[in-house]
Design a protein around this motif. Structure first.
Motif, PDB file in Angstrom:
ATOM      1  N   TRP A 122     -26.021  38.997  24.615  1.00 43.71           N
ATOM      2  CA  TRP A 122     -26.915  39.701  25.542  1.00 43.71           C
ATOM      3  C   TRP A 122     -28.191  40.091  24.802  1.00 43.71           C
ATOM      4  O   TRP A 122     -29.304  39.888  25.262  1.00 43.71           O
ATOM      5  CB  TRP A 122     -26.232  40.975  26.087  1.00 43.71           C
ATOM      6  N   ARG A 123     -28.037  40.625  23.597  1.00 44.23           N
ATOM      7  CA  ARG A 123     -29.189  41.104  22.829  1.00 44.23           C
ATOM      8  C   ARG A 123     -30.097  39.939  22.424  1.00 44.23           C
ATOM      9  O   ARG A 123     -31.323  40.065  22.489  1.00 44.23           O
ATOM     10  CB  ARG A 123     -28.697  41.841  21.582  1.00 44.23           C
ATOM     11  N   ALA A 124     -29.472  38.815  22.088  1.00 48.83           N
ATOM     12  CA  ALA A 124     -30.278  37.638  21.712  1.00 48.83           C
ATOM     13  C   ALA A 124     -31.135  37.189  22.896  1.00 48.83           C
ATOM     14  O   ALA A 124     -32.320  36.887  22.754  1.00 48.83           O
ATOM     15  CB  ALA A 124     -29.358  36.511  21.265  1.00 48.83           C
ATOM     16  N   ASP A 132     -22.443  55.390  30.495  1.00 50.34           N
ATOM     17  CA  ASP A 132     -22.505  55.263  31.958  1.00 50.34           C
ATOM     18  C   ASP A 132     -21.497  54.257  32.502  1.00 50.34           C
ATOM     19  O   ASP A 132     -20.925  54.451  33.578  1.00 50.34           O
ATOM     20  CB  ASP A 132     -23.918  54.884  32.401  1.00 50.34           C
ATOM     21  N   ARG A 133     -21.223  53.174  31.763  1.00 52.51           N
ATOM     22  CA  ARG A 133     -20.198  52.229  32.233  1.00 52.51           C
ATOM     23  C   ARG A 133     -18.832  52.928  32.280  1.00 52.51           C
ATOM     24  O   ARG A 133     -18.058  52.763  33.220  1.00 52.51           O
ATOM     25  CB  ARG A 133     -20.140  50.995  31.333  1.00 52.51           C
ATOM     26  N   GLY A 134     -18.582  53.744  31.240  1.00 53.13           N
ATOM     27  CA  GLY A 134     -17.314  54.472  31.224  1.00 53.13           C
ATOM     28  C   GLY A 134     -17.209  55.451  32.376  1.00 53.13           C
ATOM     29  O   GLY A 134     -16.173  55.546  33.048  1.00 53.13           O
ATOM     30  N   GLN A 150     -16.437  46.596  27.740  1.00 49.49           N
ATOM     31  CA  GLN A 150     -17.784  46.941  28.205  1.00 49.49           C
ATOM     32  C   GLN A 150     -18.832  45.872  27.863  1.00 49.49           C
ATOM     33  O   GLN A 150     -19.985  46.000  28.290  1.00 49.49           O
ATOM     34  CB  GLN A 150     -18.201  48.290  27.620  1.00 49.49           C
ATOM     35  N   ASN A 151     -18.444  44.847  27.117  1.00 51.88           N
ATOM     36  CA  ASN A 151     -19.314  43.660  27.042  1.00 51.88           C
ATOM     37  C   ASN A 151     -18.469  42.419  26.769  1.00 51.88           C
ATOM     38  O   ASN A 151     -17.266  42.514  26.456  1.00 51.88           O
ATOM     39  CB  ASN A 151     -20.444  43.834  26.025  1.00 51.88           C
ATOM     40  N   ASP A 152     -19.079  41.255  26.868  1.00 52.02           N
ATOM     41  CA  ASP A 152     -18.329  39.988  26.760  1.00 52.02           C
ATOM     42  C   ASP A 152     -17.688  39.829  25.387  1.00 52.02           C
ATOM     43  O   ASP A 152     -16.510  39.416  25.270  1.00 52.02           O
ATOM     44  CB  ASP A 152     -19.271  38.799  27.003  1.00 52.02           C
ATOM     45  N   VAL A 207     -18.354  42.814  30.849  1.00 51.18           N
ATOM     46  CA  VAL A 207     -19.688  43.069  31.411  1.00 51.18           C
ATOM     47  C   VAL A 207     -20.723  42.328  30.580  1.00 51.18           C
ATOM     48  O   VAL A 207     -20.568  42.219  29.353  1.00 51.18           O
ATOM     49  CB  VAL A 207     -20.017  44.580  31.413  1.00 51.18           C
ATOM     50  N   ASP A 208     -21.707  41.780  31.153  1.00 52.35           N
ATOM     51  CA  ASP A 208     -22.890  41.086  30.642  1.00 52.35           C
ATOM     52  C   ASP A 208     -23.098  39.775  31.384  1.00 52.35           C
ATOM     53  O   ASP A 208     -24.153  39.545  31.943  1.00 52.35           O
ATOM     54  CB  ASP A 208     -22.829  40.796  29.121  1.00 52.35           C
ATOM     55  N   ALA A 209     -22.089  38.866  31.323  1.00 46.76           N
ATOM     56  CA  ALA A 209     -22.199  37.516  31.919  1.00 46.76           C
ATOM     57  C   ALA A 209     -23.058  36.591  31.051  1.00 46.76           C
ATOM     58  O   ALA A 209     -23.954  35.888  31.541  1.00 46.76           O
ATOM     59  CB  ALA A 209     -22.763  37.587  33.333  1.00 46.76           C
ATOM     60  N   SER A 244     -29.179  42.817  16.606  1.00 45.51           N
ATOM     61  CA  SER A 244     -28.867  41.458  17.117  1.00 45.51           C
ATOM     62  C   SER A 244     -27.345  41.350  17.222  1.00 45.51           C
ATOM     63  O   SER A 244     -26.728  40.498  16.594  1.00 45.51           O
ATOM     64  CB  SER A 244     -29.418  40.400  16.156  1.00 45.51           C
ATOM     65  N   GLU A 245     -26.756  42.247  18.037  1.00 47.52           N
ATOM     66  CA  GLU A 245     -25.297  42.413  18.035  1.00 47.52           C
ATOM     67  C   GLU A 245     -24.547  41.421  18.905  1.00 47.52           C
ATOM     68  O   GLU A 245     -23.316  41.418  18.917  1.00 47.52           O
ATOM     69  CB  GLU A 245     -24.943  43.864  18.423  1.00 47.52           C
ATOM     70  N   GLY A 246     -25.230  40.597  19.683  1.00 48.49           N
ATOM     71  CA  GLY A 246     -24.462  39.646  20.491  1.00 48.49           C
ATOM     72  C   GLY A 246     -25.357  38.818  21.395  1.00 48.49           C
ATOM     73  O   GLY A 246     -26.589  38.879  21.304  1.00 48.49           O
ATOM     74  N   GLU A 260     -36.887  50.028  27.771  1.00 49.03           N
ATOM     75  CA  GLU A 260     -36.260  48.839  28.373  1.00 49.03           C
ATOM     76  C   GLU A 260     -34.783  48.832  28.005  1.00 49.03           C
ATOM     77  O   GLU A 260     -34.391  49.326  26.941  1.00 49.03           O
ATOM     78  CB  GLU A 260     -36.939  47.552  27.855  1.00 49.03           C
ATOM     79  N   ASP A 261     -33.955  48.311  28.905  1.00 47.11           N
ATOM     80  CA  ASP A 261     -32.521  48.165  28.675  1.00 47.11           C
ATOM     81  C   ASP A 261     -31.793  49.498  28.762  1.00 47.11           C
ATOM     82  O   ASP A 261     -30.977  49.718  29.656  1.00 47.11           O
ATOM     83  CB  ASP A 261     -32.246  47.473  27.323  1.00 47.11           C
ATOM     84  N   ARG A 262     -32.059  50.398  27.837  1.00 50.68           N
ATOM     85  CA  ARG A 262     -31.273  51.631  27.746  1.00 50.68           C
ATOM     86  C   ARG A 262     -32.085  52.837  28.219  1.00 50.68           C
ATOM     87  O   ARG A 262     -33.244  53.010  27.806  1.00 50.68           O
ATOM     88  CB  ARG A 262     -30.869  51.868  26.281  1.00 50.68           C
ATOM     89  N   ARG A 263     -31.488  53.706  29.018  1.00 49.94           N
ATOM     90  CA  ARG A 263     -32.154  54.957  29.401  1.00 49.94           C
ATOM     91  C   ARG A 263     -31.941  55.961  28.259  1.00 49.94           C
ATOM     92  O   ARG A 263     -31.125  55.757  27.362  1.00 49.94           O
ATOM     93  CB  ARG A 263     -31.587  55.511  30.709  1.00 49.94           C
ATOM     94  N   ASN A 280     -17.984  48.731  19.262  1.00 51.46           N
ATOM     95  CA  ASN A 280     -19.413  48.516  18.931  1.00 51.46           C
ATOM     96  C   ASN A 280     -19.988  47.182  19.410  1.00 51.46           C
ATOM     97  O   ASN A 280     -20.739  46.520  18.673  1.00 51.46           O
ATOM     98  CB  ASN A 280     -19.608  48.648  17.419  1.00 51.46           C
ATOM     99  N   TRP A 281     -19.588  46.745  20.615  1.00 49.47           N
ATOM    100  CA  TRP A 281     -20.107  45.519  21.249  1.00 49.47           C
ATOM    101  C   TRP A 281     -19.714  44.236  20.507  1.00 49.47           C
ATOM    102  O   TRP A 281     -20.204  43.168  20.837  1.00 49.47           O
ATOM    103  CB  TRP A 281     -21.641  45.559  21.343  1.00 49.47           C
ATOM    104  N   ASP A 282     -18.809  44.346  19.518  1.00 50.78           N
ATOM    105  CA  ASP A 282     -18.598  43.237  18.577  1.00 50.78           C
ATOM    106  C   ASP A 282     -17.246  42.556  18.799  1.00 50.78           C
ATOM    107  O   ASP A 282     -16.227  43.232  19.011  1.00 50.78           O
ATOM    108  CB  ASP A 282     -18.655  43.827  17.150  1.00 50.78           C
TER     109      ASP A 282
HETATM  110  O1  GYE Z   1     -23.975  45.145  27.455  1.00 48.92           O
HETATM  111  C1  GYE Z   1     -24.297  44.664  25.120  1.00 48.92           C
HETATM  112  C2  GYE Z   1     -25.432  44.963  24.183  1.00 48.92           C
HETATM  113  O2  GYE Z   1     -27.596  47.610  26.407  1.00 48.92           O
HETATM  114  C3  GYE Z   1     -26.849  46.394  28.322  1.00 48.92           C
HETATM  115  O3  GYE Z   1     -25.977  46.198  24.697  1.00 48.92           O
HETATM  116  C4  GYE Z   1     -26.989  46.397  26.800  1.00 48.92           C
HETATM  117  C5  GYE Z   1     -25.694  46.250  26.095  1.00 48.92           C
HETATM  118  C6  GYE Z   1     -24.903  44.979  26.438  1.00 48.92           C
HETATM  119  O4  GYE Z   1     -25.051  45.095  22.875  1.00 48.92           O
HETATM  120  O5  GYE Z   1     -23.809  43.338  25.000  1.00 48.92           O
END
Ligand code: GYE
Length: 338
Positions: free
Chosen positions: A64-66, A194-196, A243-245, A271-273, A60-62, A138-141, A217-219
């Motif tokens: 987007w995840r919520a 992949d974003r990088g 790479q994320n908000d 990234v995320d919005a 539950s890191e942010g 889902e979400d991640r490949r 770490n998205w934090d």
């Molecule tokens: O960008 C980030 C979350 O996998 C797309 O994971 C998701 C990413 C997203 O922690 O905010």
């Protein structure tokens, strides 16, 4: 004597007739009504109410995840799916053990995974296949043979990276120097990798140089700490690719504490919005946001049901996403779902 001969002969005739009858197959019964062709039972057609899903979430890191978690819980409720939700607390070992628990769980017929990292999945995927469980990513490949999962539903993170680089070129078009620092998501995740890669593919179009890059770490707190370290290293920074908000918002705090103006002295692209990024654009700290859609549950559950019913699926269903700018943030924020 003559009588004996007559009796013996009669007896022989009787024996012969008995034998004849005994060998004669029983009278063939009249042909029965032709048996109805036995109906082949139609294959079982699963419905959503027949699905028990073991869902392995990253943590539950942010924001987007919520929103991603809420999408799966709310949609399961709407569709009548029995959802067994597991939060791995961002630990890969927790995801692997949860995967095995769901494989052992006789109730579970579908396993959905948001993989923390791209590698390390082959064994559990093979065990799930042997146990007859449908697996949907889902979400991640992940890096695994495509025959080990039904499909992957998630964003084209490399495309998000390309968009980010081209948008950063626009932000820095009046700047001679184009030094950008990068705040990276959790190392080993497909989103971070992949974003990088996508950003690096396109940054040369306007002469951007990535001068420093480090995971936060998205934090947001880690984003602030890493940005402080970047600024101590050099203040010759014109842009931040977060790479994320959350990491971008953390970087904005560090920039302000260094006596600079976030969004003006140093441009910030995230990234995320999520709503936080729109608020950051309204305040002027964030300049541009590349969308990454977390509301994936309806597509994922639909794919899982098709897989349960034996339908073949494309191995990847990319999400459709846009880009948002400061000028539009105030009018768009009320329309956003997360
Ligand atoms: O960008 C980030 C979350 O996998 C797309 O994971 C998701 C990413 C997203 O922690 O905010």
């Amino acid at each position: 004597m003559k009588l004996a001969k007559i009796l013996f002969g009669s007896l022989m005739v009787l024996v012969f007739l008995t034998a004849l009858v005994g060998c004669t197959p029983a009278a063939t019964p009249a042909p029965a009504e032709p048996a109805a062709a036995t109906e082949v039972p139609a294959a079982v057609k699963y419905e959503y109410k027949d699905m028990t899903v073991g869902f392995i979430q990253t943590g539950s890191e942010g924001g987007w995840r919520a929103a991603n978690t809420a999408s799966f819980k709310e949609t399961a409720e709407q569709l009548g799916i029995n959802l067994k939700f597991y939060d791995a607390q961002n630990k890969l070992e927790n995801q692997i053990s949860a995967f095995r628990n769901f494989i052992q769980d006789k109730e579970v017929n579908v396993i959905i995974l948001a993989a923390l990292e791209t590698s390390g999945w082959d064994d559990v995927l093979k065990e799930a296949k042997a146990a007859g469980k449908v697996v949907v990513l889902e979400d991640r490949r992940i890096d695994a043979s495509e025959d080990l999962y039904a499909t992957y539903i998630g964003s084209d993170f490399a495309e998000e990276g390309r968009k980010a680089a081209l948008e950063m070129c626009k932000l820095l078009e009046d700047s001679e120097a184009k030094n950008v620092v990068e705040l990276v998501g959790n190392v080993g995740s497909s989103a971070a990798i992949d974003r990088g890669l996508g950003f690096r593919e396109k940054m040369g179009e306007c002469g951007i140089t990535i001068t420093q890059s480090q995971t936060a770490n998205w934090d947001s707190t880690q984003g602030k700490t890493v940005m402080e370290a970047f600024l101590k290293q050099s203040t010759d920074i014109q842009g931040v690719f977060a790479q994320n908000d959350e990491m971008g918002l953390g970087a904005a705090l560090a920039i302000e504490e260094a006596g600079l103006v976030a969004g003006t002295d140093i441009k910030i692209l995230t990234v995320d919005a999520t709503a936080g990024a729109f608020k950051g654009m309204i305040e002027g700290d964030i300049n541009t946001v590349v969308e990454c859609n977390p509301l994936l549950a309806p597509q994922v559950y639909e794919a899982a049901l098709k897989a349960l019913n034996g339908e073949s699926l494309p191995k990847w269903v990319p999400s459709q996403e846009g880009v948002f700018y400061q000028a539009d943030a105030e009018s768009i924020l009320p329309t956003r779902k997360y």
